[in-house]
Scaffold this motif. Structure first.
Motif, PDB file in Angstrom:
ATOM      1  N   TRP A 254      35.357  27.023 -39.086  1.00 50.28           N
ATOM      2  CA  TRP A 254      33.946  26.634 -39.131  1.00 50.28           C
ATOM      3  C   TRP A 254      33.247  26.871 -37.801  1.00 50.28           C
ATOM      4  CZ3 TRP A 254      31.583  26.206 -43.530  1.00 50.28           C
ATOM      5  CH2 TRP A 254      32.346  25.963 -44.675  1.00 50.28           C
ATOM      6  N   LEU A 255      33.979  26.825 -36.700  1.00 54.34           N
ATOM      7  CA  LEU A 255      33.390  27.128 -35.400  1.00 54.34           C
ATOM      8  C   LEU A 255      33.023  28.602 -35.316  1.00 54.34           C
ATOM      9  CD1 LEU A 255      32.566  26.237 -32.591  1.00 54.34           C
ATOM     10  CD2 LEU A 255      34.968  26.357 -31.889  1.00 54.34           C
ATOM     11  N   ALA A 256      33.854  29.473 -35.858  1.00 57.02           N
ATOM     12  CA  ALA A 256      33.536  30.904 -35.862  1.00 57.02           C
ATOM     13  C   ALA A 256      32.254  31.162 -36.644  1.00 57.02           C
ATOM     14  CB  ALA A 256      34.694  31.700 -36.456  1.00 57.02           C
ATOM     15  N   ARG A 257      32.097  30.490 -37.759  1.00 63.86           N
ATOM     16  CA  ARG A 257      30.875  30.669 -38.562  1.00 63.86           C
ATOM     17  C   ARG A 257      29.653  30.148 -37.809  1.00 63.86           C
ATOM     18  NH1 ARG A 257      32.975  28.865 -44.642  1.00 63.86           N
ATOM     19  NH2 ARG A 257      34.647  30.446 -44.793  1.00 63.86           N
ATOM     20  N   TRP A 258      29.827  29.020 -37.121  1.00 65.62           N
ATOM     21  CA  TRP A 258      28.716  28.462 -36.353  1.00 65.62           C
ATOM     22  C   TRP A 258      28.318  29.406 -35.225  1.00 65.62           C
ATOM     23  CZ3 TRP A 258      27.566  27.129 -31.380  1.00 65.62           C
ATOM     24  CH2 TRP A 258      26.457  26.291 -31.182  1.00 65.62           C
ATOM     25  N   LEU A 259      29.283  29.967 -34.525  1.00 66.20           N
ATOM     26  CA  LEU A 259      28.990  30.855 -33.403  1.00 66.20           C
ATOM     27  C   LEU A 259      28.257  32.111 -33.857  1.00 66.20           C
ATOM     28  CD1 LEU A 259      32.374  30.527 -31.491  1.00 66.20           C
ATOM     29  CD2 LEU A 259      30.142  29.779 -30.643  1.00 66.20           C
ATOM     30  N   GLU A 260      28.613  32.638 -35.005  1.00 61.05           N
ATOM     31  CA  GLU A 260      27.939  33.822 -35.511  1.00 61.05           C
ATOM     32  C   GLU A 260      26.448  33.579 -35.691  1.00 61.05           C
ATOM     33  OE1 GLU A 260      29.791  35.097 -39.076  1.00 61.05           O
ATOM     34  OE2 GLU A 260      31.653  35.750 -38.104  1.00 61.05           O
ATOM     35  N   GLU A 261      26.076  32.350 -36.031  1.00 58.10           N
ATOM     36  CA  GLU A 261      24.678  32.024 -36.305  1.00 58.10           C
ATOM     37  C   GLU A 261      23.936  31.491 -35.081  1.00 58.10           C
ATOM     38  OE1 GLU A 261      24.260  29.432 -39.640  1.00 58.10           O
ATOM     39  OE2 GLU A 261      25.543  30.644 -40.951  1.00 58.10           O
ATOM     40  N   HIS A 262      24.664  30.872 -34.130  1.00 62.34           N
ATOM     41  CA  HIS A 262      23.978  30.124 -33.079  1.00 62.34           C
ATOM     42  C   HIS A 262      24.276  30.579 -31.654  1.00 62.34           C
ATOM     43  CE1 HIS A 262      22.523  27.147 -35.978  1.00 62.34           C
ATOM     44  NE2 HIS A 262      23.729  27.163 -36.524  1.00 62.34           N
ATOM     45  N   ASN A 263      25.246  31.447 -31.449  1.00 63.38           N
ATOM     46  CA  ASN A 263      25.561  31.877 -30.092  1.00 63.38           C
ATOM     47  C   ASN A 263      24.813  33.170 -29.766  1.00 63.38           C
ATOM     48  OD1 ASN A 263      26.647  32.506 -27.613  1.00 63.38           O
ATOM     49  ND2 ASN A 263      28.677  33.041 -28.390  1.00 63.38           N
ATOM     50  N   PRO A 264      23.776  33.100 -28.926  1.00 67.47           N
ATOM     51  CA  PRO A 264      23.025  34.322 -28.604  1.00 67.47           C
ATOM     52  C   PRO A 264      23.841  35.325 -27.797  1.00 67.47           C
ATOM     53  CG  PRO A 264      22.274  32.487 -27.254  1.00 67.47           C
ATOM     54  CD  PRO A 264      23.227  31.919 -28.256  1.00 67.47           C
ATOM     55  N   PHE A 265      24.988  34.894 -27.291  1.00 65.57           N
ATOM     56  CA  PHE A 265      25.838  35.769 -26.473  1.00 65.57           C
ATOM     57  C   PHE A 265      27.117  36.154 -27.233  1.00 65.57           C
ATOM     58  CE2 PHE A 265      23.578  32.571 -24.000  1.00 65.57           C
ATOM     59  CZ  PHE A 265      22.690  33.374 -23.301  1.00 65.57           C
ATOM     60  N   HIS A 266      27.070  35.989 -28.529  1.00 64.80           N
ATOM     61  CA  HIS A 266      28.223  36.278 -29.378  1.00 64.80           C
ATOM     62  C   HIS A 266      28.703  37.703 -29.150  1.00 64.80           C
ATOM     63  CE1 HIS A 266      30.831  35.343 -32.748  1.00 64.80           C
ATOM     64  NE2 HIS A 266      30.515  36.477 -33.314  1.00 64.80           N
ATOM     65  N   PRO A 267      30.014  37.926 -29.011  1.00 68.26           N
ATOM     66  CA  PRO A 267      31.119  37.011 -29.335  1.00 68.26           C
ATOM     67  C   PRO A 267      31.659  36.223 -28.149  1.00 68.26           C
ATOM     68  CG  PRO A 267      31.997  39.201 -29.013  1.00 68.26           C
ATOM     69  CD  PRO A 267      30.506  39.305 -28.795  1.00 68.26           C
ATOM     70  N   HIS A 268      31.010  36.280 -26.989  1.00 64.10           N
ATOM     71  CA  HIS A 268      31.606  35.710 -25.781  1.00 64.10           C
ATOM     72  C   HIS A 268      31.234  34.241 -25.580  1.00 64.10           C
ATOM     73  CE1 HIS A 268      31.781  40.098 -24.866  1.00 64.10           C
ATOM     74  NE2 HIS A 268      32.995  39.738 -24.473  1.00 64.10           N
ATOM     75  N   VAL A 269      32.229  33.464 -25.154  1.00 65.14           N
ATOM     76  CA  VAL A 269      32.025  32.069 -24.770  1.00 65.14           C
ATOM     77  C   VAL A 269      32.804  31.819 -23.482  1.00 65.14           C
ATOM     78  CG1 VAL A 269      31.663  31.210 -27.123  1.00 65.14           C
ATOM     79  CG2 VAL A 269      33.976  31.286 -26.191  1.00 65.14           C
ATOM     80  N   TRP A 270      32.331  30.859 -22.691  1.00 64.43           N
ATOM     81  CA  TRP A 270      33.009  30.427 -21.480  1.00 64.43           C
ATOM     82  C   TRP A 270      33.656  29.086 -21.767  1.00 64.43           C
ATOM     83  CZ3 TRP A 270      32.457  32.921 -16.492  1.00 64.43           C
ATOM     84  CH2 TRP A 270      31.747  34.124 -16.545  1.00 64.43           C
ATOM     85  N   VAL A 271      34.912  28.932 -21.409  1.00 66.84           N
ATOM     86  CA  VAL A 271      35.682  27.755 -21.803  1.00 66.84           C
ATOM     87  C   VAL A 271      36.013  26.903 -20.584  1.00 66.84           C
ATOM     88  CG1 VAL A 271      37.753  26.915 -22.962  1.00 66.84           C
ATOM     89  CG2 VAL A 271      36.702  29.083 -23.691  1.00 66.84           C
ATOM     90  N   ILE A 272      35.485  25.682 -20.553  1.00 68.18           N
ATOM     91  CA  ILE A 272      35.870  24.732 -19.513  1.00 68.18           C
ATOM     92  C   ILE A 272      37.176  24.079 -19.953  1.00 68.18           C
ATOM     93  CG2 ILE A 272      35.261  22.608 -18.303  1.00 68.18           C
ATOM     94  CD1 ILE A 272      32.375  23.349 -18.507  1.00 68.18           C
ATOM     95  N   GLY A 273      38.240  24.409 -19.274  1.00 74.68           N
ATOM     96  CA  GLY A 273      39.572  23.928 -19.630  1.00 74.68           C
ATOM     97  C   GLY A 273      40.539  25.091 -19.677  1.00 74.68           C
ATOM     98  N   GLY A 274      41.262  25.288 -18.609  1.00 76.60           N
ATOM     99  CA  GLY A 274      42.192  26.405 -18.538  1.00 76.60           C
ATOM    100  C   GLY A 274      43.634  26.026 -18.786  1.00 76.60           C
ATOM    101  N   GLY A 275      43.868  24.787 -19.187  1.00 77.20           N
ATOM    102  CA  GLY A 275      45.229  24.314 -19.401  1.00 77.20           C
ATOM    103  C   GLY A 275      45.826  24.779 -20.720  1.00 77.20           C
TER     104      GLY A 275
END
Length: 356
Positions: A254-275
């Motif tokens: 469901w996150l992938a579907r949300w990103l397709e509709e709402h992430n203007p920089f799709h497909p890239h995201v920056w992730v806080i948390g490198g563990g």
């Protein structure tokens, strides 16, 4: 059935149907039903007519005899309807209950929890007074030992902090934002967006993710209207569908579907948390198209590393607000809250980042 019978059935239909699956619940079901028998009006909110549909999921203990006792005329009488089903699991029981429910509002309840006396009246008023609202949930009291079940207790506290639709919607990808047995929803939600689905996932988180994706509006009352008991046999302890790997796959879908509709920089995201934990949680997502631009960490031992081709960078490497989509994927106690505060102080708006 004649036309007169159809009209009579509609006129006598209760406003609320409480759908309550039960499997070998003889030790706890009595207290649950007693809490429903004790429902009363709230201030400015009358108690509506309601029925209780107990979907008995092939119990082999004394659940059947207990239901006969509670269906006596001096207790619930005809208001208690028992469905005796072959053992098929909670999803089959829930959908069987929905199929025969006559109410315009569906209230959920589990066979080992207890309802506050004002719960039904208060939630009906919540839905009546807010016609745009699809689902009314409530805060819940943790019915367990916080010393020995501190993880689940912390989860209950987190859920109780999510009251508004915006809070619930933004937090939906971290974990299920609603306590399932605390909800009351409009029957039309099932007609528009579908009933419970069976599969390798938590049926309650899946239905909230699906309904929210298609436009459901959800709010949570700030009052504790249910005691959510932490039984040893609770499904989240015993069923593989609630295991972390299954949750990670459901989130990813469901996150992938949300990103397709709402992430203007799709497909890239920056992730806080490198563990390792954050990376494992998000691994199924990268298989569906989104790509991590970088992992952001504060540990100097991690900064400068490269994990599966993705660099680990410090917070100063984040693009400026409005120029990236950020995941707050920290899971250690208090870490996500600290990162959220830092993002706010650094000028990032709510639309810039998401809790996952």
């Amino acid at each position: 059935m004649t036309d007169t019978d159809h009209i009579s059935n509609r006129l006598s239909a209760p406003l609320v149907s409480v759908v309550l699956p039960a499997w070998n619940a003889a030790l706890t079901l009595g207290a649950t039903l007693q809490s429903l028998l004790g429902q009363r009006p709230a201030s400015g909110a009358p108690l509506p007519e309601f029925e209780i549909i107990v979907a008995d999921d092939g119990s082999t203990d004394d659940t059947l005899e207990l239901l006969e006792y509670w269906a006596s005329p001096i207790r619930f009488g005809h208001r208690l309807r028992a469905l005796h089903l072959p053992h098929g699991g909670i999803v089959a029981a829930l959908n069987a209950g929905l199929a025969v429910a006559r109410g315009s509002f569906i209230a959920r309840m589990d066979a080992d929890d207890t309802a506050h006396p004002l719960r039904i009246a208060t939630q009906v008023a919540h839905l009546f007074n807010n016609p745009q609202l699809s689902v009314s949930a409530t805060c819940v009291a943790f019915g367990g030992d916080r010393a020995t079940a501190h993880g689940f207790a912390h989860f209950v506290d987190w859920q109780n902090s999510l009251l508004t639709h915006a809070q619930i919607s933004r937090a939906r990808f971290r974990d299920t934002p609603l306590c399932h047995p605390s909800v009351m929803f409009r029957r039309e939600c099932v007609d528009k967006w579908g009933a419970y689905r069976d599969g390798d996932f938590a049926e309650d988180w899946e239905i909230w993710l699906r309904w929210l994706h298609y436009g459901a509006v959800m709010e949570k009352l700030p009052h504790e209207m249910l005691v959510w008991n932490d039984a040893p046999t609770r499904a989240t302890r015993a069923d593989s569908r609630y295991a972390r790997a299954a949750c990670d796959r459901l989130r990813a879908l469901w996150l992938a579907r949300w990103l397709e509709e709402h992430n203007p920089f799709h497909p890239h995201v920056w992730v806080i948390g490198g563990g390792r934990v954050a990376r494992q949680r998000l691994a199924p997502l990268w298989m569906l198209g989104p790509k991590p631009a970088a992992y952001i960490d504060i540990d100097p031992k991690k900064i400068g590393n490269c994990v599966n081709g993705v660099p680990v960078l410090g917070r100063s490497a984040l693009p400026k607000p409005g120029h990236c989509c950020i995941f707050n994927a920290l899971t250690a106690h208090g870490a996500a809250e600290e990162a959220g505060l830092w993002l706010s102080q650094a000028g990032y708006e709510q639309q810039d980042w998401l809790l996952v």
